[in-house]
Design an enzyme around this catalytic site. Sequence first.
Site: not given
Length: 210
Positions: A114, A146
């Site tokens: 990211h 997740d």
Amino acid sequence: MTRIMPLKLGVLASGRGSNFEALQESIEAGAVPAVIKVVIADKPQAPVLEKAAARGIESCYINPGQFAGRQAYEQELARVCVEYGVELVVLAGYMGILGDTFINKFPLRVINIHPALLPSFSGLHAHRQAIEYGVRFSGCTVHFVDLGVDTGPIILQQTVPVLPEDDEDSLAERILREEHILLPQAVKLIAQGRVAVEGRRVTILAEEEN
Ligand code: GAR
């Protein structure tokens, strides 16, 4: 214990594929004990597909729209990964969101890069968010995926300065240079079995002496 076999990777991407290329180059240079078994794109025109083909790596486009719902799409993604024997899924510029159908099949076996220092500026337009907020430093994060958006345990981060004259493009370029180092480094650590996870906290274990 030292792994002898290279870690089998599946790369999921939506676009340009520069992180895929950086990872593949590190593998080819012998710096990362891994092998990319398949590249999967969710966009038919994603340049990453051609880049994979040019490097002799199998690739495919899976159209999320051709499935009855997200669950069926994720089942197909998982099926392809299993078919290729994928042990670690690397999201390298994959802009879709993966739900429990996929993630629960690969617990702590999906990582994402990211372009911000999470938990700041998650989701879309991370560079714009950082500039608009006025932070002096941003960077990139490699984390386990997740069921939240950019919320999983953080493996590695690298900072870069945000300069007064920066626009989204110049900041993105500076961060991308670091992404190309950070992602292969994270894959290397996982391939070497040196990443331990306890709850949210990730510990990088020391390299074994041979
Ligand atoms: C990279 O900057 C990556 O961090 C970002 O997309 C770009 C893909 O570039 N990913 C995300 O924003 C995920 N939410 P690439 O296709 O050249 O690797």
